[in-house]
Design an enzyme around this catalytic site. Sequence first.
Site, PDB file in Angstrom:
ATOM      1  N   SER A 140       1.068  -1.101  -0.006  1.00  0.00           N
ATOM      2  CA  SER A 140      -0.052   0.072  -0.169  1.00  0.00           C
ATOM      3  C   SER A 140       0.911   1.188   0.094  1.00  0.00           C
ATOM      4  CB  SER A 140      -0.801  -0.099   1.168  1.00  0.00           C
ATOM      5  OG  SER A 140      -1.604   1.371   1.386  1.00  0.00           O
ATOM      6  N   TYR A 153      -2.322  -1.244  10.479  1.00  0.00           N
ATOM      7  CA  TYR A 153      -2.139  -1.317   9.071  1.00  0.00           C
ATOM      8  C   TYR A 153      -1.110  -0.762   8.428  1.00  0.00           C
ATOM      9  CZ  TYR A 153      -3.978  -1.137   3.962  1.00  0.00           C
ATOM     10  OH  TYR A 153      -4.243  -1.111   2.826  1.00  0.00           O
TER      11      TYR A 153
HETATM   12  P1  NAD Z   1     -11.569  -6.014  -0.017  1.00  0.00           P
HETATM   13  O1  NAD Z   1     -12.228  -5.740   1.355  1.00  0.00           O
HETATM   14  O2  NAD Z   1     -12.534  -5.476  -1.071  1.00  0.00           O
HETATM   15  O3  NAD Z   1     -11.253  -7.549  -0.029  1.00  0.00           O
HETATM   16  C1  NAD Z   1     -10.528  -8.216   0.947  1.00  0.00           C
HETATM   17  C2  NAD Z   1     -10.323  -9.477   0.558  1.00  0.00           C
HETATM   18  O4  NAD Z   1      -9.844 -10.416   1.564  1.00  0.00           O
HETATM   19  C3  NAD Z   1     -11.780 -10.208   0.483  1.00  0.00           C
HETATM   20  O5  NAD Z   1     -11.756 -11.232  -0.648  1.00  0.00           O
HETATM   21  C4  NAD Z   1     -11.985 -10.945   1.744  1.00  0.00           C
HETATM   22  O6  NAD Z   1     -12.943 -12.045   1.846  1.00  0.00           O
HETATM   23  C5  NAD Z   1     -10.536 -11.250   1.971  1.00  0.00           C
HETATM   24  N1  NAD Z   1     -10.139 -11.400   3.290  1.00  0.00           N
HETATM   25  C6  NAD Z   1     -10.381 -10.705   4.518  1.00  0.00           C
HETATM   26  N2  NAD Z   1      -9.884 -11.296   5.623  1.00  0.00           N
HETATM   27  C7  NAD Z   1      -9.844 -12.444   5.443  1.00  0.00           C
HETATM   28  C8  NAD Z   1      -9.119 -13.793   6.024  1.00  0.00           C
HETATM   29  N3  NAD Z   1      -8.895 -13.726   7.470  1.00  0.00           N
HETATM   30  N4  NAD Z   1      -8.761 -14.755   5.320  1.00  0.00           N
HETATM   31  C9  NAD Z   1      -9.063 -14.802   4.099  1.00  0.00           C
HETATM   32  N5  NAD Z   1      -9.439 -13.775   3.161  1.00  0.00           N
HETATM   33  C10 NAD Z   1      -9.855 -12.716   3.863  1.00  0.00           C
HETATM   34  O7  NAD Z   1     -10.057  -5.171   0.125  1.00  0.00           O
HETATM   35  P2  NAD Z   1      -9.510  -4.658  -1.052  1.00  0.00           P
HETATM   36  O8  NAD Z   1      -9.395  -3.102  -1.142  1.00  0.00           O
HETATM   37  O9  NAD Z   1      -9.472  -5.191  -2.309  1.00  0.00           O
HETATM   38  O10 NAD Z   1      -7.933  -4.781  -0.462  1.00  0.00           O
HETATM   39  C11 NAD Z   1      -7.067  -5.925  -1.100  1.00  0.00           C
HETATM   40  C12 NAD Z   1      -5.699  -5.481  -0.651  1.00  0.00           C
HETATM   41  O11 NAD Z   1      -5.214  -4.331  -1.113  1.00  0.00           O
HETATM   42  C13 NAD Z   1      -5.564  -5.294   0.969  1.00  0.00           C
HETATM   43  O12 NAD Z   1      -4.000  -5.911   1.266  1.00  0.00           O
HETATM   44  C14 NAD Z   1      -5.360  -4.026   0.936  1.00  0.00           C
HETATM   45  O13 NAD Z   1      -4.526  -3.536   2.471  1.00  0.00           O
HETATM   46  C15 NAD Z   1      -4.748  -3.431  -0.267  1.00  0.00           C
HETATM   47  N6  NAD Z   1      -4.812  -2.037  -0.557  1.00  0.00           N
HETATM   48  C16 NAD Z   1      -6.067  -1.708  -0.607  1.00  0.00           C
HETATM   49  C17 NAD Z   1      -6.171  -0.217  -0.937  1.00  0.00           C
HETATM   50  C18 NAD Z   1      -7.443   0.231  -1.196  1.00  0.00           C
HETATM   51  O14 NAD Z   1      -7.569   1.482  -1.430  1.00  0.00           O
HETATM   52  N7  NAD Z   1      -8.756  -0.431  -1.240  1.00  0.00           N
HETATM   53  C19 NAD Z   1      -5.147   0.421  -1.117  1.00  0.00           C
HETATM   54  C20 NAD Z   1      -3.929   0.013  -0.981  1.00  0.00           C
HETATM   55  C21 NAD Z   1      -3.685  -1.309  -0.812  1.00  0.00           C
END
Ligand code: NAD
Length: 258
Positions: A140, A153
């Site tokens: 991130s 985080y």
């Molecule tokens: P999201 O909430 O849309 O998806 C998260 C996914 O992780 C889902 O499929 C959920 O079921 C799964 N998950 C959660 N807990 C779990 C567990 N204990 N075991 C197995 N699966 C689990 O989130 P997202 O925004 O798509 O985030 C995905 C990644 O990208 C994360 O690592 C997040 O930190 C990173 N990220 C997101 C953003 C953003 O702005 N959305 C920015 C930078 C980084």
Amino acid sequence: MARTVVVTGSTSGIGLAIATAFAGKGDNIVINGFGKPEDIKAIIENLESVSKAKVIHHPADMTKPAEIADLIETAARTFGSVDVLVNNAGIQHVEKIEDFPIEKWDQIIAINLSSSFHTMRAAIPLMKAKKQGRIINIASAHGLVASPFKSAYVAAKHGILGLTKTAALELAEFGVTVNAICPGYVLTPLVEKQIPDTAKARGMTEEQVKTEVILKAQPTREFVKAEEIGTLALYLAGEEARQVTGAHISIDGGWTAA
Ligand code: NAD
């Protein structure tokens, strides 16, 4: 030839977009993450409809090392290898440190950091044996800079960059690259859910959080699209990226340039 791609946390958001990008190339995919059985079935059908990709879902909880090991073993047993591992699962909690629930801290460190150690620990011997492999860690912008009220985080995402670099050095002579992608804000459920909490923590309206906190951080004033991260992951998984290792690549609308 179809690769075997494991994407943790791929029933939603960025992970689903990455799985979709690889499915589009005809790769076999192991998706993982929570969801209702009918929704997961629909995701599998949809991914299989875009190409000849074969897709299975493994329900490993990323807080449980034994289930994570079984995820990798199942991928290898089903498709014969693990060629690309995308560590993507992640959650967020927004609260000041003194009020941050201890169990939330532990859960975020487990899912956002330790789970990547466990997947890599299981997948690396398979990749080393084949003398090829790609590990892509979804970090991130918060792997590079901090924001208040996101202690667990930010700590986990900074940790992922350290793990990425260490693994890259250990695997440099084995044809296995290890890199991190550092996205800025992508409008997924993870971000949508934190808007009310951020509003509470900062004493703002939800609309103010979107304009004055979220998009303020990104000079382009636009959300990153999940599909754009999928395209970047495809590049890192490709042969052309074989000298890219131990790197982090920002896709954050200029956030961390400031
Ligand atoms: P999201 O909430 O849309 O998806 C998260 C996914 O992780 C889902 O499929 C959920 O079921 C799964 N998950 C959660 N807990 C779990 C567990 N204990 N075991 C197995 N699966 C689990 O989130 P997202 O925004 O798509 O985030 C995905 C990644 O990208 C994360 O690592 C997040 O930190 C990173 N990220 C997101 C953003 C953003 O702005 N959305 C920015 C930078 C980084």
